[in-house]
Design a protein around this motif. Sequence first.
Motif, PDB file in Angstrom:
ATOM      1  N   PHE A 181       0.751  -1.245   0.287  1.00  0.00           N
ATOM      2  CA  PHE A 181      -0.015   0.055   0.022  1.00  0.00           C
ATOM      3  C   PHE A 181       0.727   1.259   0.044  1.00  0.00           C
ATOM      4  O   PHE A 181       1.212   1.225   0.778  1.00  0.00           O
ATOM      5  N   ASP A 182       0.814   1.842  -1.004  1.00  0.00           N
ATOM      6  CA  ASP A 182       1.632   3.505  -1.089  1.00  0.00           C
ATOM      7  C   ASP A 182       1.177   4.210  -0.024  1.00  0.00           C
ATOM      8  O   ASP A 182       0.032   5.195  -1.008  1.00  0.00           O
ATOM      9  N   ASN A 183       1.044   4.872   0.598  1.00  0.00           N
ATOM     10  CA  ASN A 183       1.390   5.660   1.574  1.00  0.00           C
ATOM     11  C   ASN A 183       1.847   7.498   0.732  1.00  0.00           C
ATOM     12  O   ASN A 183       1.258   8.463   1.751  1.00  0.00           O
ATOM     13  N   TYR A 184       3.279   7.263  -0.352  1.00  0.00           N
ATOM     14  CA  TYR A 184       2.901   8.319  -1.153  1.00  0.00           C
ATOM     15  C   TYR A 184       4.275   8.577   0.137  1.00  0.00           C
ATOM     16  O   TYR A 184       5.497   9.301  -0.124  1.00  0.00           O
ATOM     17  N   GLU A 185       4.737   8.135   1.872  1.00  0.00           N
ATOM     18  CA  GLU A 185       5.996   8.913   2.083  1.00  0.00           C
ATOM     19  C   GLU A 185       6.394   6.968   2.400  1.00  0.00           C
ATOM     20  O   GLU A 185       7.443   6.768   2.222  1.00  0.00           O
ATOM     21  N   TYR A 186       5.442   6.328   2.732  1.00  0.00           N
ATOM     22  CA  TYR A 186       6.534   4.745   2.524  1.00  0.00           C
ATOM     23  C   TYR A 186       5.235   4.546   2.487  1.00  0.00           C
ATOM     24  O   TYR A 186       4.402   3.886   1.952  1.00  0.00           O
ATOM     25  N   LEU A 187       5.978   3.254   2.134  1.00  0.00           N
ATOM     26  CA  LEU A 187       5.323   1.458   1.952  1.00  0.00           C
ATOM     27  C   LEU A 187       4.333   1.152   3.071  1.00  0.00           C
ATOM     28  O   LEU A 187       5.290   0.467   3.890  1.00  0.00           O
ATOM     29  N   ILE A 188       3.198   0.340   3.070  1.00  0.00           N
ATOM     30  CA  ILE A 188       2.665  -0.681   3.606  1.00  0.00           C
ATOM     31  C   ILE A 188       3.205  -2.150   3.073  1.00  0.00           C
ATOM     32  O   ILE A 188       1.540  -1.721   2.435  1.00  0.00           O
ATOM     33  N   PRO A 189       2.950  -2.975   3.229  1.00  0.00           N
ATOM     34  CA  PRO A 189       3.465  -4.324   3.254  1.00  0.00           C
ATOM     35  C   PRO A 189       1.489  -4.879   3.703  1.00  0.00           C
ATOM     36  O   PRO A 189       1.130  -4.542   4.585  1.00  0.00           O
TER      37      PRO A 189
END
Length: 91
Positions: free
Chosen positions: A70-78
């Motif tokens: 999941f791309d949060n534009y600051e970091y990726l969440i698996p």
Amino acid sequence: SYKHDTKLLTLALERLKEAYSNSSNRLNQSQREELGLIEQAYDNPHDALARIKRHLLTQRAFKELSLEFFDNYEYLIPVYEIEPLEKITDA
């Protein structure tokens, strides 16, 4: 057989169940199925524990899991998608 097996299983099942009790959203079909399996194992921990042990002893190849980010534009969440029985066995 370890004497605290069922207590440990109950604690693990409670942790899995908490994920659904904290959610105010409606559950989809796979989530309802997983919650049903958790409740069934919680109601009958001795049978669930025997099934888990048999599953671990007899299964040589483990199921695949789905992994997306999941791309949060600051970091990726698996984001993992694991079959409900595998999740209960792993817990």
